[in-house]
Design an enzyme around this catalytic site. Structure first.
Site, PDB file in Angstrom:
ATOM      1  N   LYS A 289      -2.601  -9.227   6.413  1.00 41.14           N
ATOM      2  CA  LYS A 289      -1.209  -9.367   6.868  1.00 41.14           C
ATOM      3  C   LYS A 289      -0.675  -8.046   7.401  1.00 41.14           C
ATOM      4  O   LYS A 289      -0.039  -8.010   8.458  1.00 41.14           O
ATOM      5  CB  LYS A 289      -0.350  -9.881   5.709  1.00 41.14           C
ATOM      6  CG  LYS A 289       1.128 -10.010   6.033  1.00 41.14           C
ATOM      7  CD  LYS A 289       1.821 -10.989   5.109  1.00 41.14           C
ATOM      8  CE  LYS A 289       2.140 -10.404   3.745  1.00 41.14           C
ATOM      9  NZ  LYS A 289       3.395  -9.633   3.717  1.00 41.14           N
ATOM     10  N   SER A 290      -0.932  -6.952   6.693  1.00 41.30           N
ATOM     11  CA  SER A 290      -0.429  -5.649   7.160  1.00 41.30           C
ATOM     12  C   SER A 290      -0.978  -5.328   8.546  1.00 41.30           C
ATOM     13  O   SER A 290      -0.254  -4.860   9.426  1.00 41.30           O
ATOM     14  CB  SER A 290      -0.873  -4.542   6.194  1.00 41.30           C
ATOM     15  OG  SER A 290      -0.155  -4.620   5.000  1.00 41.30           O
TER      16      SER A 290
ATOM     17  N   ARG B  21       0.848  -5.194  12.446  1.00 41.29           N
ATOM     18  CA  ARG B  21       0.694  -3.982  13.266  1.00 41.29           C
ATOM     19  C   ARG B  21       0.016  -4.277  14.591  1.00 41.29           C
ATOM     20  O   ARG B  21       0.327  -3.668  15.612  1.00 41.29           O
ATOM     21  CB  ARG B  21      -0.099  -2.926  12.477  1.00 41.29           C
ATOM     22  CG  ARG B  21       0.737  -2.285  11.355  1.00 41.29           C
ATOM     23  CD  ARG B  21      -0.171  -1.670  10.316  1.00 41.29           C
ATOM     24  NE  ARG B  21       0.509  -0.833   9.338  1.00 41.29           N
ATOM     25  CZ  ARG B  21       1.156  -1.267   8.257  1.00 41.29           C
ATOM     26  NH1 ARG B  21       1.246  -2.582   8.038  1.00 41.29           N
ATOM     27  NH2 ARG B  21       1.724  -0.424   7.410  1.00 41.29           N
TER      28      ARG B  21
ATOM     29  N   GLY C 237       9.441  -7.553   5.246  1.00 40.82           N
ATOM     30  CA  GLY C 237       9.850  -6.142   5.206  1.00 40.82           C
ATOM     31  C   GLY C 237       9.049  -5.287   6.171  1.00 40.82           C
ATOM     32  O   GLY C 237       9.585  -4.384   6.816  1.00 40.82           O
TER      33      GLY C 237
ATOM     34  N   ARG D 170      16.841  -5.900   0.235  1.00 40.43           N
ATOM     35  CA  ARG D 170      15.895  -4.783   0.075  1.00 40.43           C
ATOM     36  C   ARG D 170      16.407  -3.513   0.761  1.00 40.43           C
ATOM     37  O   ARG D 170      17.141  -3.587   1.745  1.00 40.43           O
ATOM     38  CB  ARG D 170      14.511  -5.214   0.599  1.00 40.43           C
ATOM     39  CG  ARG D 170      13.990  -6.400  -0.205  1.00 40.43           C
ATOM     40  CD  ARG D 170      12.678  -6.919   0.291  1.00 40.43           C
ATOM     41  NE  ARG D 170      11.631  -5.925   0.158  1.00 40.43           N
ATOM     42  CZ  ARG D 170      10.400  -6.068   0.646  1.00 40.43           C
ATOM     43  NH1 ARG D 170      10.082  -7.169   1.307  1.00 40.43           N
ATOM     44  NH2 ARG D 170       9.511  -5.124   0.471  1.00 40.43           N
TER      45      ARG D 170
ATOM     46  N   GLN E 246       5.413   1.539   4.678  1.00 37.51           N
ATOM     47  CA  GLN E 246       6.332   0.990   5.675  1.00 37.51           C
ATOM     48  C   GLN E 246       7.226   2.089   6.240  1.00 37.51           C
ATOM     49  O   GLN E 246       7.467   2.149   7.447  1.00 37.51           O
ATOM     50  CB  GLN E 246       7.169  -0.132   5.058  1.00 37.51           C
ATOM     51  CG  GLN E 246       6.305  -1.340   4.691  1.00 37.51           C
ATOM     52  CD  GLN E 246       7.081  -2.481   4.090  1.00 37.51           C
ATOM     53  OE1 GLN E 246       8.262  -2.349   3.769  1.00 37.51           O
ATOM     54  NE2 GLN E 246       6.432  -3.614   3.929  1.00 37.51           N
TER      55      GLN E 246
ATOM     56  N   ASP F  66       0.645  -4.362  -4.426  1.00 35.75           N
ATOM     57  CA  ASP F  66       0.895  -5.801  -4.301  1.00 35.75           C
ATOM     58  C   ASP F  66       0.066  -6.615  -5.298  1.00 35.75           C
ATOM     59  O   ASP F  66       0.293  -7.817  -5.460  1.00 35.75           O
ATOM     60  CB  ASP F  66       0.610  -6.263  -2.862  1.00 35.75           C
ATOM     61  CG  ASP F  66       1.604  -5.653  -1.873  1.00 35.75           C
ATOM     62  OD1 ASP F  66       2.723  -5.293  -2.284  1.00 35.75           O
ATOM     63  OD2 ASP F  66       1.255  -5.513  -0.688  1.00 35.75           O
TER      64      ASP F  66
ATOM     65  N   ARG G 157       9.771  -7.657  -9.087  1.00 33.65           N
ATOM     66  CA  ARG G 157       8.495  -8.141  -9.637  1.00 33.65           C
ATOM     67  C   ARG G 157       8.240  -7.651 -11.053  1.00 33.65           C
ATOM     68  O   ARG G 157       7.345  -8.186 -11.713  1.00 33.65           O
ATOM     69  CB  ARG G 157       7.331  -7.760  -8.706  1.00 33.65           C
ATOM     70  CG  ARG G 157       7.322  -8.572  -7.440  1.00 33.65           C
ATOM     71  CD  ARG G 157       6.096  -8.335  -6.586  1.00 33.65           C
ATOM     72  NE  ARG G 157       6.197  -9.133  -5.364  1.00 33.65           N
ATOM     73  CZ  ARG G 157       5.613  -8.828  -4.212  1.00 33.65           C
ATOM     74  NH1 ARG G 157       4.856  -7.739  -4.122  1.00 33.65           N
ATOM     75  NH2 ARG G 157       5.751  -9.608  -3.162  1.00 33.65           N
TER      76      ARG G 157
ATOM     77  N   ARG H  52       3.916 -13.690  -3.950  1.00 35.63           N
ATOM     78  CA  ARG H  52       2.943 -13.121  -4.909  1.00 35.63           C
ATOM     79  C   ARG H  52       3.164 -13.724  -6.308  1.00 35.63           C
ATOM     80  O   ARG H  52       2.213 -13.866  -7.075  1.00 35.63           O
ATOM     81  CB  ARG H  52       3.040 -11.603  -4.960  1.00 35.63           C
ATOM     82  CG  ARG H  52       2.894 -10.933  -3.592  1.00 35.63           C
ATOM     83  CD  ARG H  52       1.508 -10.323  -3.357  1.00 35.63           C
ATOM     84  NE  ARG H  52       1.420  -9.808  -2.003  1.00 35.63           N
ATOM     85  CZ  ARG H  52       0.612 -10.254  -1.040  1.00 35.63           C
ATOM     86  NH1 ARG H  52      -0.249 -11.223  -1.271  1.00 35.63           N
ATOM     87  NH2 ARG H  52       0.628  -9.741   0.168  1.00 35.63           N
TER      88      ARG H  52
HETATM   89  C1  S3P Z   1       3.068  -2.817   3.378  1.00 40.20           C
HETATM   90  C2  S3P Z   1       3.342  -1.787   2.538  1.00 40.20           C
HETATM   91  C3  S3P Z   1       3.747  -1.960   1.135  1.00 40.20           C
HETATM   92  C4  S3P Z   1       3.404  -3.361   0.626  1.00 40.20           C
HETATM   93  C5  S3P Z   1       3.791  -4.433   1.593  1.00 40.20           C
HETATM   94  C6  S3P Z   1       3.106  -4.236   2.937  1.00 40.20           C
HETATM   95  C7  S3P Z   1       2.711  -2.523   4.782  1.00 40.20           C
HETATM   96  O1  S3P Z   1       5.141  -1.752   1.025  1.00 40.20           O
HETATM   97  O2  S3P Z   1       4.022  -3.591  -0.614  1.00 40.20           O
HETATM   98  O3  S3P Z   1       3.422  -5.698   1.085  1.00 40.20           O
HETATM   99  O4  S3P Z   1       2.203  -3.415   5.498  1.00 40.20           O
HETATM  100  O5  S3P Z   1       2.923  -1.375   5.207  1.00 40.20           O
HETATM  101  P1  S3P Z   1       5.742  -0.238   0.866  1.00 40.20           P
HETATM  102  O6  S3P Z   1       5.081   0.581   1.868  1.00 40.20           O
HETATM  103  O7  S3P Z   1       7.204  -0.354   1.125  1.00 40.20           O
HETATM  104  O8  S3P Z   1       5.414   0.113  -0.552  1.00 40.20           O
END
Ligand code: S3P
Length: 426
Positions: free
Chosen positions: A19-20, A24, A92, A120, A165, A312, A343, A386
């Site tokens: 997913k990350s 991107r 997020g 958030r 992030q 996560d 969480r 989650r």
């Molecule tokens: C993510 C970074 C993490 C993670 C989120 C995805 C990302 O958050 O918890 O599920 O894709 O960069 P943080 O960077 O805010 O900790």
């Protein structure tokens, strides 16, 4: 959704694309020159929101197959001001990374999210983007956000919290910043998918221990990108196999970036039997096949320094620890309170309902393990994917089964989760 206990899990499976990296791929693809052909795309509610957001910004995205995309890049400064607010849904990653890109565009952009995302913290990106010269307004520190693109200048930014992030938002804005290198200093290593992807796209990225820098770019381009399987989606299956006696499971083609796989190290420390086969690179990321067999587990401590590499997966760690001999503790994980739900509260309250001995601390949990199945009962997913997956795994390893209330929220990251789970159980 009711999840019944199973005698064991077994089989060979693959999970959707990371997913990350999928977020991107679309976001960076949108500001590339020419086409980015993405394969292994992890389709979910979150990543679909990213496709819709870049479309609203004038980028054409073709979807020839469910897991294949062609993003027709608009170039670094080619995004168009949309006629309406950009809806980031529950994501997020989308909201924070997109804000970094929009800071360097011409126009005024409003970013909104669902109820959970609107709770958030967003000042964590607004602050550094403002120091770069962007105009960013939050609503009392939260979404809705308004970003007005401006001339940006390079900064050195020390992250107050370890967040990939926030790091990514600053690095993406750094592509547009005059005056040398934009540097992000990290208190602890966090996932580095953005820097890997920017490097692959031809940006001038420099990495050193504890920091990463980027310089303004003229043009970037990705071409082809294959996305490895999502370690965070493999994790519920791995933990299920680790705790249900007699299980033996292999998850193929999973991303094994060491900034994501802290759960494997922690499970090994607990005595899990894990083997990695076919190590290879997928899309510039380490990947491989993970085999796991159930075994007796012992409790362990997760330290603050380890938290970012399994952030996560900490809810699943808590469940594994409930099944281990002895006590376990997680420290330095206060960031869990700022995720899709709180969480720490969610994991503790929901697992206690199933008979677990777990209590919350300010920055984590304490768990008294009992090497036996949990009783079972009801878990409320609290709108958090989650927690829904945690409840499902707890159900497999329970005595009486678990009713997961609000289970459909798994669509956020892993739409086929329950179907796949059904195929692994006999
Ligand atoms: C993510 C970074 C993490 C993670 C989120 C995805 C990302 O958050 O918890 O599920 O894709 O960069 P943080 O960077 O805010 O900790």
């Amino acid at each position: 959704m009711r999840v019944e206990p199973v005698p064991a899990l077994e089989g060979h499976v693959a999970v959707p694309g990371d997913k990350s990296i999928s977020h991107r791929a679309v976001l960076v693809g949108a500001i590339c020159e020419g086409e980015t052909r993405v394969s292994g795309f992890g389709r979910s509610a979150d990543t679909e929101a990213t496709i819709e957001a870049v479309r609203a910004l004038g980028v054409r995205v073709d979807e020839p197959e469910v897991d294949a995309l062609v993003v027709h890049g608009a170039g670094l400064r080619g995004l168009r001001e949309p006629s309406h607010a950009l809806d980031c849904g529950n994501a997020g990653t989308l909201m924070r990374l997109l804000a970094g890109i929009l800071a360097g565009q011409r126009g005024r952009f409003e970013l909104v999210g669902d109820e959970s995302l609107s709770r958030r913290p967003m000042e964590r990106i607004a602050g550094p983007l403002r120091t770069m010269g962007a105009l960013v307004e939050t609503t009392d520190g939260h979404a809705p956000l308004v970003v007005e693109g401006s001339e940006l200048h390079a900064v050195r930014y020390e992250l107050p919290v370890a967040s990939a992030q926030v790091k990514s938002a600053v690095l993406l804005a750094g592509l547009y910043a005059d005056g040398g290198e934009t540097t992000v200093v990290e208190p602890l290593p966090t996932r580095d998918h953005t820097e890997r992807l920017l490097e692959r796209a031809g940006a001038d990225v420099r990495r050193a221990p504890g920091k990463v820098s980027v310089r303004a770019a003229e043009r970037i381009s990705l071409g082809e990108l294959e996305v490895p399987g999502d370690f965070s989606s493999a994790a519920p299956l791995l933990v299920a196999a680790a705790i249900v006696p007699g299980s033996e499971l292999t998850v193929h083609g999973v991303g094994l970036n060491s900034r994501r796989t802290g759960l494997l190290d922690v499970l090994e420390r607990m005595g899990a039997r894990i083997a990695i086969y076919n190590r290879r690179a997928i899309g510039g990321e380490p990947a491989g096949d993970i085999e796991i067999r159930a075994s007796e587990l012992v409790g362990t401590s997760v330290t603050a320094g380890e938290v970012p590499v399994l952030v996560d997966e900490l809810p699943l760690f808590a469940l594994a620890a409930c099944h281990a001999h002895g006590d376990s503790v997680v420290r330095g994980a206060q960031e869990l309170r700022a995720k899709e739900s709180d969480r720490i509260a969610g994991v503790v309250e929901e697992l206690r309902k199933l008979g677990a001995h777990i209590r919350a601390t300010r920055d984590g949990f304490r768990i008294r393990g009992v090497p036996a199945r949990l009783r079972g009962g009801r878990v409320d997913a609290r709108g958090d994917h989650r927690l829904a997956m945690l409840g499902a795994v707890a159900g497999l390893s329970s005595r009486e089964g678990v009713e997961v209330v609000g289970a459909e929220v798994v669509e956020t990251s892993f739409p086929g989760f329950f179907t796949l789970l059904g195929q692994l159980t006999r």
